[in-house]
Design a protein around this motif. Sequence first.
Motif, PDB file in Angstrom:
ATOM      1  N   ALA A 169      38.851 -37.341 -23.227  1.00  0.00           N
ATOM      2  CA  ALA A 169      40.739 -36.820 -24.372  1.00  0.00           C
ATOM      3  C   ALA A 169      40.265 -36.871 -25.313  1.00  0.00           C
ATOM      4  CB  ALA A 169      41.379 -37.593 -24.008  1.00  0.00           C
ATOM      5  N   LEU A 170      40.956 -36.399 -26.446  1.00  0.00           N
ATOM      6  CA  LEU A 170      41.456 -36.096 -27.750  1.00  0.00           C
ATOM      7  C   LEU A 170      42.769 -37.234 -28.144  1.00  0.00           C
ATOM      8  CD1 LEU A 170      40.582 -32.683 -28.171  1.00  0.00           C
ATOM      9  CD2 LEU A 170      38.666 -34.658 -28.198  1.00  0.00           C
ATOM     10  N   GLY A 171      42.584 -37.833 -28.973  1.00  0.00           N
ATOM     11  CA  GLY A 171      43.665 -38.631 -28.873  1.00  0.00           C
ATOM     12  C   GLY A 171      43.990 -39.666 -27.956  1.00  0.00           C
ATOM     13  N   ALA A 172      43.181 -40.262 -27.171  1.00  0.00           N
ATOM     14  CA  ALA A 172      43.352 -41.313 -26.547  1.00  0.00           C
ATOM     15  C   ALA A 172      42.498 -41.915 -25.698  1.00  0.00           C
ATOM     16  CB  ALA A 172      44.689 -41.287 -25.320  1.00  0.00           C
ATOM     17  N   ALA A 173      42.258 -43.101 -25.503  1.00  0.00           N
ATOM     18  CA  ALA A 173      41.379 -43.378 -24.508  1.00  0.00           C
ATOM     19  C   ALA A 173      40.914 -42.931 -23.111  1.00  0.00           C
ATOM     20  CB  ALA A 173      40.857 -44.950 -24.703  1.00  0.00           C
ATOM     21  N   ASN A 174      42.400 -42.308 -22.372  1.00  0.00           N
ATOM     22  CA  ASN A 174      41.910 -41.507 -21.253  1.00  0.00           C
ATOM     23  C   ASN A 174      43.506 -41.002 -20.722  1.00  0.00           C
ATOM     24  OD1 ASN A 174      43.408 -43.892 -20.810  1.00  0.00           O
ATOM     25  ND2 ASN A 174      42.616 -44.898 -19.952  1.00  0.00           N
ATOM     26  N   THR A 175      43.831 -40.343 -19.609  1.00  0.00           N
ATOM     27  CA  THR A 175      45.779 -39.901 -19.078  1.00  0.00           C
ATOM     28  C   THR A 175      45.382 -40.789 -18.864  1.00  0.00           C
ATOM     29  OG1 THR A 175      44.104 -39.200 -17.162  1.00  0.00           O
ATOM     30  CG2 THR A 175      43.400 -37.684 -19.026  1.00  0.00           C
ATOM     31  N   THR A 176      46.202 -41.942 -18.888  1.00  0.00           N
ATOM     32  CA  THR A 176      46.917 -43.247 -18.455  1.00  0.00           C
ATOM     33  C   THR A 176      47.811 -42.394 -18.977  1.00  0.00           C
ATOM     34  OG1 THR A 176      45.073 -44.619 -17.438  1.00  0.00           O
ATOM     35  CG2 THR A 176      47.675 -45.526 -18.253  1.00  0.00           C
ATOM     36  N   PRO A 177      47.859 -42.805 -20.587  1.00  0.00           N
ATOM     37  CA  PRO A 177      47.308 -42.863 -21.276  1.00  0.00           C
ATOM     38  C   PRO A 177      47.217 -44.255 -22.684  1.00  0.00           C
ATOM     39  CG  PRO A 177      49.165 -41.705 -22.529  1.00  0.00           C
ATOM     40  CD  PRO A 177      49.835 -42.349 -21.459  1.00  0.00           C
ATOM     41  N   GLU A 178      45.934 -44.607 -22.980  1.00  0.00           N
ATOM     42  CA  GLU A 178      46.011 -45.750 -23.585  1.00  0.00           C
ATOM     43  C   GLU A 178      45.677 -45.959 -25.077  1.00  0.00           C
ATOM     44  OE1 GLU A 178      45.781 -49.422 -19.715  1.00  0.00           O
ATOM     45  OE2 GLU A 178      43.698 -47.571 -20.362  1.00  0.00           O
ATOM     46  N   ASN A 179      45.219 -47.089 -25.819  1.00  0.00           N
ATOM     47  CA  ASN A 179      44.481 -46.736 -26.726  1.00  0.00           C
ATOM     48  C   ASN A 179      44.897 -45.584 -27.835  1.00  0.00           C
ATOM     49  OD1 ASN A 179      42.055 -48.052 -24.986  1.00  0.00           O
ATOM     50  ND2 ASN A 179      43.957 -49.500 -26.616  1.00  0.00           N
TER      51      ASN A 179
END
Length: 261
Positions: free
Chosen positions: A224-234
């Motif tokens: 992902a761009l802009g997050a750590a994952n597609t949950t999204p987190e962080n």
Amino acid sequence: MGAVNSHMGARWTFGSRMPRAGSPAIAAYFRDYYDKVLLVDPENLIGYWTLSEPTGATTAEDESGQDNTGTYSNVTLEADGISDGLTGASFNGNSSYVNIYSAALNSDFDGAEGALLIWGRVANANVWTDSTERVLAKLAADADNLVRLYRSSTNNTLGWEYKAGGTSKIVTLGSLSDTEYMQLLITWSVAADEVRAYRNGVQVGTTQTGLGTWAGSLSATLCALGAANTTPENVWNGLLAHAALWTAPLDEAEADYLAAP
């Protein structure tokens, strides 16, 4: 084969490929920064997301020619760019991200050799002191095999990490308070046994050695761009622009060349 760029006598060639018809970047084809990215090691460029689509777009186009497109989620488009004539994308710190995973990207990606670049800007100075980890860009197979650019949970600190086979190599830079765009780049090479981190074209920290061996395919939820994952987190809180991915490390001259719009 196209003409060779004479800047610094590099390995850069400019092939016959033009941006796809209807691309938001077509109008900026000869604008400096877009052109720069396409000139640097084009044979190994597997993803180039300008994040300059118009409001309402759902697809983050890949200008590398590999068609590794991404998908926007809760991202505000047509935000301020890096002063190159293209817009950027705004991430809200809570639910925004761009999912760049695809089977094609997984096939193209090389966990042993590569480079990841992105431009980022915090929403305001308070983002530096909110004690929250925030990711600008990440590609991962799992928790033991990943590459990421992030704002550390340690205040006023950025991090660059390459982790393969559970062996993590991290470079950090503290005492930051920038509220303008920054260019971040990480390069990795198992063949050369080194990881290098760059900020605005200047190497940060020492060259990391003793790399592990990457294992596994990219995860559909961890790219992902802009997050750590597609949950999204962080989730990133601020602006992003010009994310690019190569399957070979860039050198110091190329890092410097890509450091200014």
